[in-house]
Design a protein around this motif. Sequence first.
Motif, PDB file in Angstrom:
ATOM      1  N   ILE A  16      10.901 -15.072  14.200  1.00 61.65           N
ATOM      2  CA  ILE A  16       9.994 -14.446  13.233  1.00 61.65           C
ATOM      3  C   ILE A  16      10.281 -14.973  11.831  1.00 61.65           C
ATOM      4  O   ILE A  16       9.370 -15.388  11.109  1.00 61.65           O
ATOM      5  CB  ILE A  16      10.110 -12.906  13.277  1.00 61.65           C
ATOM      6  N   ASP A  17      11.541 -14.963  11.444  1.00 61.98           N
ATOM      7  CA  ASP A  17      11.913 -15.451  10.114  1.00 61.98           C
ATOM      8  C   ASP A  17      11.646 -16.948   9.974  1.00 61.98           C
ATOM      9  O   ASP A  17      11.192 -17.421   8.941  1.00 61.98           O
ATOM     10  CB  ASP A  17      13.387 -15.167   9.831  1.00 61.98           C
ATOM     11  N   TYR A  18      11.933 -17.688  11.030  1.00 60.95           N
ATOM     12  CA  TYR A  18      11.805 -19.138  10.998  1.00 60.95           C
ATOM     13  C   TYR A  18      10.338 -19.593  10.980  1.00 60.95           C
ATOM     14  O   TYR A  18      10.002 -20.588  10.340  1.00 60.95           O
ATOM     15  CB  TYR A  18      12.522 -19.723  12.214  1.00 60.95           C
ATOM     16  N   SER A  19       9.484 -18.863  11.676  1.00 63.05           N
ATOM     17  CA  SER A  19       8.091 -19.285  11.851  1.00 63.05           C
ATOM     18  C   SER A  19       7.353 -19.484  10.529  1.00 63.05           C
ATOM     19  O   SER A  19       6.619 -20.457  10.374  1.00 63.05           O
ATOM     20  CB  SER A  19       7.328 -18.283  12.722  1.00 63.05           C
ATOM     21  N   ASP A  20       7.519 -18.575   9.593  1.00 60.32           N
ATOM     22  CA  ASP A  20       6.836 -18.739   8.309  1.00 60.32           C
ATOM     23  C   ASP A  20       7.201 -20.072   7.665  1.00 60.32           C
ATOM     24  O   ASP A  20       6.334 -20.776   7.143  1.00 60.32           O
ATOM     25  CB  ASP A  20       7.188 -17.596   7.349  1.00 60.32           C
ATOM     26  N   GLU A  55      11.010 -24.159  18.768  1.00 62.37           N
ATOM     27  CA  GLU A  55      10.114 -23.068  19.178  1.00 62.37           C
ATOM     28  C   GLU A  55       9.665 -23.240  20.630  1.00 62.37           C
ATOM     29  O   GLU A  55       9.503 -22.261  21.347  1.00 62.37           O
ATOM     30  CB  GLU A  55       8.932 -22.943  18.224  1.00 62.37           C
ATOM     31  N   GLU A 110       1.625 -20.333  15.319  1.00 61.85           N
ATOM     32  CA  GLU A 110       1.067 -19.022  14.960  1.00 61.85           C
ATOM     33  C   GLU A 110       1.182 -18.048  16.133  1.00 61.85           C
ATOM     34  O   GLU A 110       1.489 -16.866  15.936  1.00 61.85           O
ATOM     35  CB  GLU A 110      -0.402 -19.163  14.524  1.00 61.85           C
ATOM     36  N   LYS A 113       4.732 -16.868  16.400  1.00 61.36           N
ATOM     37  CA  LYS A 113       5.033 -15.896  15.340  1.00 61.36           C
ATOM     38  C   LYS A 113       4.455 -14.527  15.707  1.00 61.36           C
ATOM     39  O   LYS A 113       5.129 -13.501  15.603  1.00 61.36           O
ATOM     40  CB  LYS A 113       4.458 -16.379  14.015  1.00 61.36           C
ATOM     41  N   LYS A 114       3.211 -14.539  16.157  1.00 61.06           N
ATOM     42  CA  LYS A 114       2.549 -13.282  16.539  1.00 61.06           C
ATOM     43  C   LYS A 114       3.295 -12.636  17.709  1.00 61.06           C
ATOM     44  O   LYS A 114       3.511 -11.423  17.717  1.00 61.06           O
ATOM     45  CB  LYS A 114       1.101 -13.574  16.912  1.00 61.06           C
ATOM     46  N   ASN A 117       6.490 -11.037  16.468  1.00 57.25           N
ATOM     47  CA  ASN A 117       6.224  -9.786  15.758  1.00 57.25           C
ATOM     48  C   ASN A 117       5.815  -8.650  16.675  1.00 57.25           C
ATOM     49  O   ASN A 117       6.102  -7.488  16.391  1.00 57.25           O
ATOM     50  CB  ASN A 117       5.141 -10.009  14.691  1.00 57.25           C
TER      51      ASN A 117
END
Length: 121
Positions: A16-20, A55, A110, A113-114, A117
Amino acid sequence: MGNKLELQNEVLKQLIDYSDNIIEAAKQVISELRGAQKEDTEEMFNLVIQGINWEIEVFNNCEQLINKDHVYVDKSKMASAVGRLGVVLQEKDDIKIAACLEVDFLPFLEGMKKAGNNVVQ
């Protein structure tokens, strides 16, 4: 089994932190590959590819958890994307590489990441 689930959740929290960061870096590299290349574009591109590979590894190790209740990442699409990237890298065509990153890998990033989350417990 509980230990595996705990490890998967921990990795997904990191994701989550890495994805951005990797998503923004990929967007920047895409822009640079389309004509605004900088001195460090190749280095950034290599870092983005390493991030995508990480990822993919996370997905491969957490697929059952990631796609348990909803398909966030289509494994066959991801495999096709990896194949296309290999082809365009051999062609050494920056425009095609940028398109592959944008069309194939940004949606994957994306989706990951989703998934992170929504899946992390």
